[in-house]
Write a protein that holds these residues in place. Sequence first.
Motif, mmCIF file in Angstrom:
data_model
loop_
_atom_site.group_PDB
_atom_site.id
_atom_site.type_symbol
_atom_site.label_atom_id
_atom_site.label_comp_id
_atom_site.label_asym_id
_atom_site.label_seq_id
_atom_site.Cartn_x
_atom_site.Cartn_y
_atom_site.Cartn_z
ATOM 1 N N GLU A 166 0.846 -1.209 0.000
ATOM 2 C CA GLU A 166 0.000 0.000 0.000
ATOM 3 C C GLU A 166 0.878 1.255 0.000
ATOM 4 O OE1 GLU A 166 -0.508 -2.632 1.997
ATOM 5 O OE2 GLU A 166 -2.305 -3.341 0.949
ATOM 6 N N GLN A 167 1.937 1.219 0.826
ATOM 7 C CA GLN A 167 2.846 2.375 0.879
ATOM 8 C C GLN A 167 3.594 2.545 -0.450
ATOM 9 O OE1 GLN A 167 4.757 0.720 4.431
ATOM 10 N NE2 GLN A 167 4.365 2.637 5.514
ATOM 11 N N MET A 193 3.951 -10.791 -11.026
ATOM 12 C CA MET A 193 3.543 -12.056 -10.415
ATOM 13 C C MET A 193 2.168 -11.900 -9.756
ATOM 14 S SD MET A 193 7.193 -13.039 -8.684
ATOM 15 C CE MET A 193 6.624 -14.544 -7.924
ATOM 16 N N LYS A 194 1.617 -10.664 -9.803
ATOM 17 C CA LYS A 194 0.317 -10.413 -9.174
ATOM 18 C C LYS A 194 -0.809 -10.954 -10.061
ATOM 19 C CE LYS A 194 2.186 -8.066 -5.751
ATOM 20 N NZ LYS A 194 2.322 -6.622 -5.699
ATOM 21 N N TYR A 195 -2.008 -11.127 -9.453
ATOM 22 C CA TYR A 195 -3.129 -11.713 -10.177
ATOM 23 C C TYR A 195 -4.227 -10.714 -10.510
ATOM 24 C CZ TYR A 195 -0.948 -16.179 -9.214
ATOM 25 O OH TYR A 195 -0.059 -17.222 -9.186
ATOM 26 N N GLN A 199 -3.591 -5.059 -7.476
ATOM 27 C CA GLN A 199 -2.513 -5.465 -6.552
ATOM 28 C C GLN A 199 -1.166 -4.883 -6.961
ATOM 29 O OE1 GLN A 199 -2.711 -9.746 -6.920
ATOM 30 N NE2 GLN A 199 -4.207 -9.950 -5.275
ATOM 31 N N MET A 200 -1.060 -4.420 -8.217
ATOM 32 C CA MET A 200 0.223 -3.926 -8.721
ATOM 33 C C MET A 200 0.541 -2.557 -8.122
ATOM 34 S SD MET A 200 -0.299 -5.202 -12.661
ATOM 35 C CE MET A 200 1.336 -4.832 -13.284
ATOM 36 N N ARG A 659 0.076 -11.407 -19.547
ATOM 37 C CA ARG A 659 -0.540 -11.401 -18.217
ATOM 38 C C ARG A 659 -1.431 -10.169 -18.048
ATOM 39 N NH1 ARG A 659 0.933 -11.283 -13.629
ATOM 40 N NH2 ARG A 659 0.523 -13.221 -12.549
ATOM 41 N N LEU A 660 -0.927 -9.002 -18.509
ATOM 42 C CA LEU A 660 -1.708 -7.766 -18.375
ATOM 43 C C LEU A 660 -2.997 -7.853 -19.186
ATOM 44 C CD1 LEU A 660 1.121 -5.064 -18.565
ATOM 45 C CD2 LEU A 660 -0.189 -5.750 -16.554
#
Length: 906
Positions: A166-167, A193-195, A199-200, A659-660
Amino acid sequence: MVSFGGLARKLLGSSNDRVVKRFQSRIQAIAALEDEMAALSDDQLRGKTEAFRAELAGGKKLDDLLVPAFAVVREAAKRVLGMRHFDVQLIGGMVLNQGSIAEMKTGEGKTLVATLAVYLNALEGKGVHVVTVNDYLASRDSEWMGRVYRFLGLSVGVIVHGISDEQRRAAYHCDVTYATNNELGFDYLRDNMKYERGQMVQRGHHYAIVDEVDSILIDEARTPLIISGPLDDRSDLYKTIDGFIPLLDKADYDLDEKQRTVTFTEDGTEKLERMLEAAGHLHGPSLYDIENVTIVHHVNNALKAHALFQRDKDYIVRGDEIVLIDEFTGRMMPGRRYSEGLHQALEAKEGVTVQPENQTFASITFQNYFRMYKKLSGMTGTAQTEAAEFGDIYGLDVIEIPTNLPIQRLDEDDEVYRTFEEKFRAIVKEIQDAASRGQPILVGTTSIEKSELLADLMRREGLKNFQVLNARYHEQEAYIVSQAGVPGAVTIATNMAGRGTDIQLGGNADMRIERELADMPEGPERKAKEDAIRADIKRLKAIALEAGGLYVLATERHESRRIDNQLRGRSGRQGDPGRSKFYLSLQDDLMRIFGSERMDSMLTKLGLKEDEAIVHPWINKALERAQKKVEARNFDIRKNLLKYDDVMNDQRRVIFDQRLELMDAEELDETIADMREETIEGLVAKHIPEKAYPEQWSTAELKAEVEDVLNLDLPIPDWAAEEGIDDADVRERITAAADESVKQKAERFGPEVMTYVQRSIVLQTLDGLWREHLVNLDHLRSVVGFRGYAQRDPLNEYKSEAFELFQSMLGNLRERTTRQLMRVELVQPEAHEMPEVPEVEGHHLDPDTGFDEMGSGYYPTSALGEPGDRSTLDPNAPETWGRVGRNEACPCGSGKKFKHCHGAFV
């Protein structure tokens, strides 16, 4: 005699001079606005930011706003920091803005220069990244220069190790973000590696200014950033492969003990192939077929373990583990492990428990990371010697910025002694002499070990008042370096220690005030103390100036002229006097490698006595020629490494872009249907040869495989008995049955849940296959060099086989995704959170020391093993400690940090 080129430079100036001259008209235009800006109130000056943004939105280009924007920043810096940009600093800002490297001497204020280009480019609202070499400088500069940006209405963020996602996300969405090169690279890898998009943390790569650009883009670019995690247990395979090696004869492999290499002979390869085939581990007729790349890697490691490594010499077996022995010191190195599966091969050889390998989940080189930015620029004191590399790899020009005041430093010729001992005796004597005169001295060494050696010698000679730095503890080190200009101060430092901190004669007043008055509240008493410290600094500066300024004394030449120039550049800041001198011996690495034996015999014949030195400009020139050769060789090595990494980088971009697209797609039915169709086509083509009669079809095998992959029980053998049927009919019937099954599943799940299931399965499958692919590429890379013996270009072989592996991976992706989606059933329809990213660790190896900056020790130690159960910890038995962080208290109970005790360098 003056050459024609030299005459032309005298008459017309160098190309660099001509570039710098082009900026003069803009400097005058900025100066013309100074009074107008000074007349504005703080709010009016801040309002310029929104006005500039409105002009950009109206169609103006950044270049059209450069003059007024630079004038605004100059005025803001005067008000907020009490610092006014010199004209040469404005030139530096213009060079940064045009996407080049500004070479500015130490002490010329690069940190302040960056504010000009940062502010101008931040107006676009797409984010500007300022890249530093360590967390301390990122925090310091974001706070220090952040005052200017915040005053002008821009937001500022900082990324340091250990902060939450978050930061990080908040910091990346600021107008200006300060971060280290490691954190930027790792965040990019972790993002991929995020889904889910949400989350990125990063939001693109718009513009970056790299501070100490030579250190980050050249020195640190020699090793990639790696994110890794534990691999599936392959201990059985290691044990199986290990069992074959004792069955070989010495004639089956060629052993070169001097080079520490071992390779299979042709007969040995054939014998091994027969054994592997019998054990069911060989795919295809040859060991060196592309499908066997992992097996080749395993057998090579097993052979090394048996032929090159000796028990009780290279390692010992202690309990249920292999403990390595340092070949130089003979000490045991608990916790240290060989990488790439070699340690596992030793464990299999000795019959101890085979620990799981660490698998690379993602990796990238700094070259390929920083080439993603739409605009890139950098600043450093020393880039000219590497200008060819910056131009070739990054497309960056190097522009030398004139100094604000003329340089008064005296650079003396090198003193060359015959032996180490003579050289160090002369150095200690010189330090004593300079310190007695009150001259501050910075002693530069090439390694931590050399620093400690010199410190021991000085203690033996009765010298106790000195500081030793080794580029490890950045905040403490910055303070020590800042006070290295105090009269009589002796500071021993590795060449890289304290970069980013000026050495001011008399000391740094601000850092002294911060340290000495940290607990004193604001008020008259504190103000009086501050004034006293500033007066003391002024008095000490006068003494240091009288003694000749800072004396940079180097204990040997580095491989690169650039590092030598960095060290010299510490002295002579802002027109101060100073001197620099290099002390060398014929036993130094550089002298030894470049033919010092002949020089040694020549000096002996000339009657050079012990403790006498030879000093001549010719020696300096000869050494520079040697350094140029080493620099060229290192450049070739880095360029060659990059060629291999570019192959992986092209594939990495395809996977990350894919992935994107998958994360952004509102529905995936069409993509999944295409995968399913291609999988069915492959199954039918495999069992029904083109233009074959139905009686030649392998219908039973096709039926079994359709059931395995598609989870469908279809009467394929019955279809083959029908008259006039062909392969296209079979394919269409299988496709129709599969589509119907998927349709029914979608009706049960509902569209939203179905899309979630599809997305999570395809992303997880893609990630798993990509990790396997990275392992295969690593293994291919380790063996492809042998193709050179067959007169084949290893790079071309790597490209073609890496492409085949990539195509194979995409085929596997289609089949695995189809297989899972045809079998998936919903257990809890309401709970569909995206899967967690696996536990990972980041590693970046210091190319000079082997220290893993991001992990807990030497790579790949920090990536292996879990923290031990502290309840069973025995302070006297390190094997019970598990993994200990570098900054944790040492479990032995000494009270020291682990890195200063059992985790210290050995």
